[in-house]
Motif scaffolding. Structure first.
Motif, PDB file in Angstrom:
ATOM      1  N   ILE A 223     -12.204  -2.903  12.057  1.00 20.56           N
ATOM      2  CA  ILE A 223     -11.220  -2.483  11.055  1.00 20.56           C
ATOM      3  C   ILE A 223     -10.505  -1.237  11.560  1.00 20.56           C
ATOM      4  O   ILE A 223     -11.140  -0.264  11.957  1.00 20.56           O
ATOM      5  N   ASN A 224      -9.193  -1.298  11.566  1.00 21.28           N
ATOM      6  CA  ASN A 224      -8.354  -0.129  11.796  1.00 21.28           C
ATOM      7  C   ASN A 224      -7.516   0.048  10.547  1.00 21.28           C
ATOM      8  O   ASN A 224      -6.446  -0.543  10.432  1.00 21.28           O
ATOM      9  N   GLY A 225      -7.998   0.817   9.616  1.00 18.59           N
ATOM     10  CA  GLY A 225      -7.183   0.845   8.417  1.00 18.59           C
ATOM     11  C   GLY A 225      -7.587   1.908   7.425  1.00 18.59           C
ATOM     12  O   GLY A 225      -8.702   2.433   7.471  1.00 18.59           O
ATOM     13  N   TRP A 226      -6.675   2.199   6.563  1.00 19.70           N
ATOM     14  CA  TRP A 226      -6.914   3.110   5.455  1.00 19.70           C
ATOM     15  C   TRP A 226      -7.732   2.367   4.405  1.00 19.70           C
ATOM     16  O   TRP A 226      -7.514   1.184   4.138  1.00 19.70           O
ATOM     17  N   VAL A 227      -8.649   3.062   3.800  1.00 16.87           N
ATOM     18  CA  VAL A 227      -9.550   2.413   2.845  1.00 16.87           C
ATOM     19  C   VAL A 227      -8.835   2.071   1.544  1.00 16.87           C
ATOM     20  O   VAL A 227      -9.164   1.085   0.894  1.00 16.87           O
TER      21      VAL A 227
ATOM     22  N   PRO B 112       1.271   6.640   3.884  1.00 22.55           N
ATOM     23  CA  PRO B 112       1.451   5.831   5.095  1.00 22.55           C
ATOM     24  C   PRO B 112       0.298   4.885   5.352  1.00 22.55           C
ATOM     25  O   PRO B 112       0.062   4.533   6.495  1.00 22.55           O
ATOM     26  N   ARG B 113      -0.384   4.461   4.289  1.00 22.15           N
ATOM     27  CA  ARG B 113      -1.530   3.586   4.497  1.00 22.15           C
ATOM     28  C   ARG B 113      -1.140   2.269   5.179  1.00 22.15           C
ATOM     29  O   ARG B 113      -0.173   1.625   4.763  1.00 22.15           O
ATOM     30  N   THR B 114      -1.920   1.919   6.182  1.00 19.04           N
ATOM     31  CA  THR B 114      -1.756   0.642   6.879  1.00 19.04           C
ATOM     32  C   THR B 114      -3.136   0.034   7.094  1.00 19.04           C
ATOM     33  O   THR B 114      -4.150   0.716   6.971  1.00 19.04           O
ATOM     34  N   PHE B 115      -3.171  -1.241   7.423  1.00 16.97           N
ATOM     35  CA  PHE B 115      -4.456  -1.922   7.572  1.00 16.97           C
ATOM     36  C   PHE B 115      -4.369  -3.014   8.622  1.00 16.97           C
ATOM     37  O   PHE B 115      -3.406  -3.760   8.675  1.00 16.97           O
TER      38      PHE B 115
ATOM     39  N   ALA C 285       0.826  -1.202   0.000  1.00 20.03           N
ATOM     40  CA  ALA C 285       0.000   0.000   0.000  1.00 20.03           C
ATOM     41  C   ALA C 285       0.861   1.252   0.000  1.00 20.03           C
ATOM     42  O   ALA C 285       1.987   1.266   0.496  1.00 20.03           O
ATOM     43  N   PHE C 286       0.312   2.289  -0.574  1.00 18.50           N
ATOM     44  CA  PHE C 286       0.936   3.602  -0.634  1.00 18.50           C
ATOM     45  C   PHE C 286       1.158   4.130   0.786  1.00 18.50           C
ATOM     46  O   PHE C 286       0.222   4.144   1.587  1.00 18.50           O
TER      47      PHE C 286
ATOM     48  N   ILE D 282     -13.547  -0.177  -0.194  1.00 16.59           N
ATOM     49  CA  ILE D 282     -12.940  -1.480  -0.471  1.00 16.59           C
ATOM     50  C   ILE D 282     -14.013  -2.298  -1.173  1.00 16.59           C
ATOM     51  O   ILE D 282     -15.115  -2.443  -0.647  1.00 16.59           O
TER      52      ILE D 282
ATOM     53  N   GLN E  24     -13.286   6.602  -0.461  1.00 11.25           N
ATOM     54  CA  GLN E  24     -13.100   5.425  -1.286  1.00 11.25           C
ATOM     55  C   GLN E  24     -13.935   4.281  -0.710  1.00 11.25           C
ATOM     56  O   GLN E  24     -14.615   4.447   0.285  1.00 11.25           O
TER      57      GLN E  24
END
Lengths: 316, 316, 316, 316
Positions: free
Chosen positions: D108-112, D78-81, D75-76, D309, D307
């Motif tokens: 969910i703790n995360g960037w979409v 600082p995206r984390t998931f 992932a780009f 998912i 966005q």
């Protein structure tokens, strides 16, 4: 299954009940400070302790014992950590008033047990039973502990004794698997001027282990030097309030007895109410050859939290 | 748009560049401690300060100044907070080894600026410029501040002066809109035995305001008594290290000048490097009629964090 | 207790083992599609089902059945939800290249079971045992399900039958506690032109219940009309693939038998592998008096997830 | 700075105002569907499109186009998931009622923007201006977009045309930097039986690129084959509704012109309202040599989200 406000009858119906009522439990450990006690061995700290600790301050130097916590800090799976910084309301420019005020804000998405941390009395149990005979099923909810939450920890100001195990062993870092038991503890005390550990003290081991972070995270996180079973019992018998080290888990790994998994944690937390401090680094005091001083700690009071990310202040 | 590892040329291309190059900025405020300084007015705390503070400890009493942080703590929108407790690996029963070790673990999903908090030097800016002339666009990333992060805050141990504004005004809580300026500060000092504020001190106002939490969250969070503009300048001229109060924002609201939004924050943080402590509650010391003592604080060292959830320890 | 990479011997020692080995379990429910099956009743959907469903598309109209998910959506405690929007790298101005490209990005901090949702086969168990006799202790980890994770759900395209219970009962919304059993299901089918439910179909109840959201969240979330026990068994006997409703929990509350808590969930998920859809709203089709059509759903494939926030597409 | 409920006057004072009022903006792109339009090129999909797409279904086969999203998905920054699974109320045993109901829940703790995703019209802007001349400063809040949020996306059911660029180029995966422009698009259409792209269609490129995930994440995420500038303009001229690929960013990288950063994104989203689908994988259809069919997508309706998912369902 979502319910905003559960009506009384439904709430009753929804109460989770133990599926195994008759399960035999080991004898649990009542607090010597009474059935309502949630403070544990911090009860050992008296005003005399505070006054004695204050008298140890001679240089007027305050150092922090916390290491940094971030997404790269090696952590026990599946623990992860992220901080997010953003500029609410100011995206694409903008500021507040004629003062052109701007601000940054931050969010934590992460497990608490990463970096320097205080293990609260609700962290470790024995067959589902926690400090003061509190049952996990009675105190744990997904929204926070109902008892033994980190918000209950009293103010901490006491004498800390630092044990320089690097100097004692002549190895930096002290190798993994090196157990600190009564013999090693007493030898370290003697080497540091025949010191004594008093009731209510915090005891902090220095092993040099955090030097591995970022260099050999695998070694850092899979093993460590640390407190042994007999050493834990010894310190408990001295009525210390808390024990810490510059390692991720305080206790020696590989374990002395491979079947006794985190048994030192059990001796300290549920059996004796002694708090555990992990990744607290006494390096600066050790460099100054100072082994006792005033130790203060105020863990963030997150209601129902199990642990706290900490940064104790040591004054000498 | 996701990139795991950006190659050098792409990274170059992807650098965000200022869209408005020629934007005129207000003159920024250089640190008096040099261009690399990230510690701010904590530099005012010397070993003499520490020794003097230690001498104020007479009862051997340590109290915590932190209030609790949880999902119900009133917070500035869109700040929210949640702690999650879980039992990894132990779902549906199970424990570790013959010691039957269990553990609870916890996760924070929340904005840091909730409950007792330390505003770091990277929190408030003036037209995009922060302490020591650091530009927001140079230091802010979504993954954390590159400079002025909360991990840089030095160990804090200094004298705190508590100003009991409830006793001074005879109102509990002190009403919203009550500004604390030089006149009120000096009057409070005089009432408390003709005290003086010294260079390096922490100054903590007590207003009784946190009593509103849970009772009138709307009033609590929309207004407050607090430091006025001239009072902030006065305390800055005295070279204090940090200023706190038992309110959500320290400074008086409604603002003295409605066009000067959070101007007291600007005077303290970017202009003078003086830290702000919010929701720190000196109630217990005030009850004991103790107005000075040793103040210690070690904010959690989350790399690149803007603020910290805190629990200062006050010893007297 | 943090371990980055657990060495083999430690990993062995750390394996959580069941504390109650001999616990008697109810007979579990093997999948009729074999011991490796993780798809459940979606196996009932054949290419003939897809072709038949496609033939039902006559107007060329596609509608969404998802409701919105946000921080105000009423949810079962302690579920909470937040979305955070930010502009990484563009704080305080800035854009990419001569094209001056900007972007917004978003983060979810929230429980999945809020708003329109698909309950996967790993959501509901019977005394610790899940679909296809999979034990909770074998498949659950804090980092995700090892089996029955939502990423395994096959593509869904089948006929949906909408049952307009508002029209049947003449009440909008259908009152809480109204159970939909064989009698009601057959009556609704007959009223809608003597329809039949086929193997592999999705069955969607329309009750008008979501109209309460934002108006009476307490009523909305504490009770509901819905599928009864005999009705669930009836639909299971018809070999449907999934059952949904415009309510938070599909099944009738108060429960028909107060001791049988979410028993309809158990009949569908672990006993029959029939998926549950919650808060799916067929209102637009009902307004068009269309009761069958092509139903498609692709839940987001989050590895190890239990549920999915969904928005089924109904084409007619 | 925390405010639960801001009173009217304070809210006024707190409104962030543009710091640069007179900043010249590029001419913005009004929607051809009117000043209130938030749907973009999905407006091109008519009931005739739906009926035509349905007629393409000949085998009765439905496949999913979504790839998995998890903590390891490249992932780009600082995206984390992270997904977290837990058993609320059931820690240390326990179940509900005599049915012994258990359940797992997930967070969910995360960037979409990780894994298969739909870029909404609020994702990409030009110098701070988004689709339909909406200014970033008017629509962006940290708590979600006020306009162009993902909850507004209409139901999607239309014909998809799959372009097998692996077969066209004879390379699997198609090498990075390979631009798909009119020439390549027309060649692919011709190779696949002289197909035509119609108004309202979804166009999905197949490049084989996702095969790199887990094998060469660095290569996968730093470059890619993809749509070129002239190709984007060509497809926009054909009035397609959305364009996707089995790559992380759809457009060719390195960019055709290194100064035009994500210019293809700009042509599609803000200039033409054409949605972008990333990491959508048409491999199964390609194996079946099927290049057109019914494409359905219902993105999760998270209010104010940028966005989604996704997991589109392709039926043929």
């Amino acid at each position: 299954m979502r319910i905003t406000t559960i009506c009384a009858t439904l709430a009753l119906a929804l109460s989770f009940t133990a599926s195994v009522q008759a399960q035999a439990l080991e004898p649990c450990h009542k607090s010597k400070w009474g059935p309502d006690d949630q403070a544990g061995a911090i009860n050992n700290i008296t005003s005399a302790n505070v006054m004695d600790a204050v008298k140890l301050v001679k240089r007027g130097k305050a150092v922090r014992m916390g290491i940094e916590t971030n997404s790269k800090t090696p952590a026990f799976p599946p623990r992860t950590f992220a901080v997010i910084v953003l500029t609410p309301g100011q995206e694409y420019g903008g500021s507040l008033g004629e003062t052109k005020t701007n601000y940054n804000d931050d969010i934590i998405n992460g497990w608490v047990g990463i970096g320097s941390q205080l293990d609260g009395l609700g962290h470790i149990g024995i067959d589902g039973v926690y400090y003061n005979c509190l049952k996990g099923r009675d105190i744990v909810t997904a929204a926070g502990l109902k008892k033994l939450g980190i918000e209950n920890v009293p103010a901490i100001a006491t004498r800390a004794v630092i044990l320089d195990m690097v100097a004692l062993t002549g190895k930096d870092p002290v190798p993994e698997g090196t157990a600190f038991n009564r013999k090693e503890i007493d030898a370290a005390l003697q080497r540091q001027g025949n010191m004594k550990i008093n009731k209510g003290d915090a005891v902090i081991f220095y092993t040099g282990w955090t030097k591995l972070i970022g260099k050999d995270d695998k070694r850092y996180g899979s093993v460590e030097p640390g407190l042994g079973i007999e050493g834990a019992q010894y310190l408990a018998s001295l009525n210390v309030s808390m024990i810490g080290a510059d390692t991720w888990g305080l206790e020696v790994l590989p374990f002395e007895d491979p079947k006794k998994i985190f048994y030192v944690h059990q001796i300290l937390l549920p059996m004796n109410g002694i708090y555990i401090l992990e990744n607290v680094n006494a390096e600066e005091a050790v460099k100054d050859k100072v082994y006792e001083g005033l130790f203060t700690l105020g863990p963030s009071r997150i209601t129902g939290g199990v642990q706290a990310i900490i940064n104790p202040i040591f004054v000498y």
